[in-house]
Design a protein around this motif. Structure first.
Motif, short mmCIF file in Angstrom:
data_model
loop_
_atom_site.label_atom_id
_atom_site.label_comp_id
_atom_site.label_asym_id
_atom_site.label_seq_id
_atom_site.Cartn_x
_atom_site.Cartn_y
_atom_site.Cartn_z
N THR A 68 0.82 -1.10 -0.07
CA THR A 68 0.01 0.09 0.11
C THR A 68 0.81 1.15 -0.07
O THR A 68 1.83 1.22 0.97
CB THR A 68 -0.93 -0.04 1.17
OG1 THR A 68 -1.55 -1.14 1.11
CG2 THR A 68 -1.75 1.28 1.34
N ILE A 69 0.66 2.06 -0.88
CA ILE A 69 1.33 3.44 -1.19
C ILE A 69 0.48 4.34 -0.49
O ILE A 69 -0.71 4.56 -0.53
CB ILE A 69 1.85 3.81 -2.64
CG1 ILE A 69 2.78 4.88 -2.53
CG2 ILE A 69 0.68 3.65 -3.39
CD1 ILE A 69 3.58 5.06 -3.86
N SER A 70 1.07 5.45 0.33
CA SER A 70 0.28 6.30 0.82
C SER A 70 1.43 7.65 0.78
O SER A 70 2.42 7.74 0.75
CB SER A 70 -0.15 6.25 2.22
OG SER A 70 1.00 6.02 3.22
N GLY A 71 0.56 8.93 1.02
CA GLY A 71 1.51 9.99 1.15
C GLY A 71 1.18 11.01 2.10
O GLY A 71 -0.05 11.20 2.50
N ASP A 72 2.10 12.03 2.40
CA ASP A 72 1.78 12.87 3.35
C ASP A 72 2.12 14.33 2.60
O ASP A 72 3.32 14.30 2.61
CB ASP A 72 2.33 12.86 4.75
CG ASP A 72 2.34 13.76 5.74
OD1 ASP A 72 1.77 14.85 5.65
OD2 ASP A 72 2.29 13.50 6.95
N SER A 73 1.39 14.94 2.21
CA SER A 73 1.73 16.21 1.27
C SER A 73 2.39 17.25 2.16
O SER A 73 3.33 17.89 1.80
CB SER A 73 0.50 16.71 0.72
OG SER A 73 -0.39 17.11 1.65
N ALA A 74 1.99 17.32 3.32
CA ALA A 74 2.61 18.39 4.42
C ALA A 74 3.90 18.10 4.72
O ALA A 74 4.81 18.99 4.95
CB ALA A 74 1.91 18.36 5.69
N LYS A 75 4.26 16.89 4.63
CA LYS A 75 5.75 16.24 4.98
C LYS A 75 6.57 16.16 3.84
O LYS A 75 7.51 15.72 3.94
CB LYS A 75 5.88 15.28 5.86
CG LYS A 75 5.11 15.53 7.31
CD LYS A 75 5.34 14.20 8.13
CE LYS A 75 4.71 14.47 9.55
NZ LYS A 75 4.67 13.21 10.23
N ASN A 76 5.96 15.96 2.27
CA ASN A 76 6.42 15.83 1.28
C ASN A 76 7.16 14.64 1.33
O ASN A 76 8.27 14.15 0.85
CB ASN A 76 7.78 16.72 0.75
CG ASN A 76 7.34 18.10 0.71
OD1 ASN A 76 5.97 18.48 0.03
ND2 ASN A 76 7.86 19.39 0.66
N THR A 77 6.38 13.62 1.91
CA THR A 77 6.81 12.17 2.05
C THR A 77 5.86 11.16 1.49
O THR A 77 4.56 11.49 1.47
CB THR A 77 6.76 11.77 3.51
OG1 THR A 77 7.94 12.96 3.95
CG2 THR A 77 7.43 10.47 4.10
N ALA A 78 6.45 9.99 0.95
CA ALA A 78 5.61 9.07 0.61
C ALA A 78 5.96 7.50 1.19
O ALA A 78 7.14 7.67 1.71
CB ALA A 78 5.82 8.65 -0.73
N TYR A 79 5.09 6.86 1.79
CA TYR A 79 5.35 5.62 2.18
C TYR A 79 4.96 4.63 1.77
O TYR A 79 3.84 4.49 0.79
CB TYR A 79 4.53 5.55 3.68
CG TYR A 79 4.65 6.79 4.41
CD1 TYR A 79 3.87 7.88 4.38
CD2 TYR A 79 5.72 6.78 5.19
CE1 TYR A 79 3.89 8.92 5.19
CE2 TYR A 79 5.99 7.94 6.26
CZ TYR A 79 5.21 8.91 6.25
OH TYR A 79 5.28 10.13 6.88
N LEU A 80 5.54 3.28 1.58
CA LEU A 80 5.14 2.16 0.91
C LEU A 80 5.37 1.02 2.13
O LEU A 80 6.09 0.66 2.51
CB LEU A 80 6.14 1.54 -0.07
CG LEU A 80 5.78 0.47 -0.84
CD1 LEU A 80 4.49 0.59 -1.59
CD2 LEU A 80 6.90 -0.19 -1.76
N GLN A 81 4.14 0.74 2.41
CA GLN A 81 3.79 -0.52 3.59
C GLN A 81 3.85 -1.80 2.72
O GLN A 81 2.89 -1.92 1.69
CB GLN A 81 2.41 -0.21 4.07
CG GLN A 81 2.18 -1.28 5.28
CD GLN A 81 3.14 -1.41 6.39
OE1 GLN A 81 3.44 -0.47 6.70
NE2 GLN A 81 3.40 -2.84 6.49
N MET A 82 4.74 -2.73 3.14
CA MET A 82 4.93 -3.84 2.50
C MET A 82 4.34 -5.11 3.28
O MET A 82 5.11 -5.35 4.31
CB MET A 82 6.40 -4.07 1.76
CG MET A 82 6.78 -3.05 0.90
SD MET A 82 8.34 -3.32 0.18
CE MET A 82 9.21 -2.96 1.57
N ASN A 83 3.36 -5.56 2.94
CA ASN A 83 2.90 -6.84 3.80
C ASN A 83 3.30 -8.44 3.18
O ASN A 83 3.36 -8.29 1.79
CB ASN A 83 1.67 -6.80 4.30
CG ASN A 83 1.39 -5.40 5.13
OD1 ASN A 83 2.11 -4.79 5.86
ND2 ASN A 83 0.05 -4.78 5.14
#
Length: 123
Positions: A68-83
């Motif tokens: 699952t990919i998600s983003g936090d625009s306030a932090k200019n950050t993207a996350y990739l949760q890998m299960n």
């Protein structure tokens, strides 16, 4: 512009990892952020990406339902949760960002890359 990834490592099959990517520097807008991966002897392939304007996402078929990919625009950050990681997920994972910057008086859109983070899944 700089992209810095974190969160890679060595895990066992079935485990989870979360990758993070922070974009910093001078840019006007983040259009997309995402992750590619490259295994030894293979071409770099898109894993997932997210569009900043509406959070729409795209995934490689091989990771759908597990990542699952998600983003936090306030932090200019993207996350990739890998299960439910599998040995075939072993690769170097590269963060990328499709950014708009200013070149003198013109807007320029281009892709930027992180240095990569190693993910190794043992069986």
């Amino acid at each position: 512009v700089q992209l810095v990834e974190s969160g890679g490592g060595l895990v066992q099959a079935g485990d989870s990892l979360r990758l993070s990517c922070v974009a910093s520097g001078s840019f006007i807008r983040i259009n997309y952020m995402g992750w590619y991966r490259q295994a030894p002897g293979s071409q770099r392939e898109l894993v997932a990406r997210i569009r900043s304007t509406n959070n729409s996402t795209n995934y490689a078929d091989s990771v759908k339902g597990r990542f699952t990919i998600s983003g936090d625009s306030a932090k200019n950050t993207a996350y990739l949760q890998m299960n439910t990681l599998k040995p075939e997920d072993t690769a170097v994972y590269y963060c990328y960002a499709d950014l708009t910057t200013m070149d003198d008086t013109e807007r320029v859109r281009d892709d930027y890359w992180g240095r990569g983070t190693q993910v190794t899944v043992s069986s």
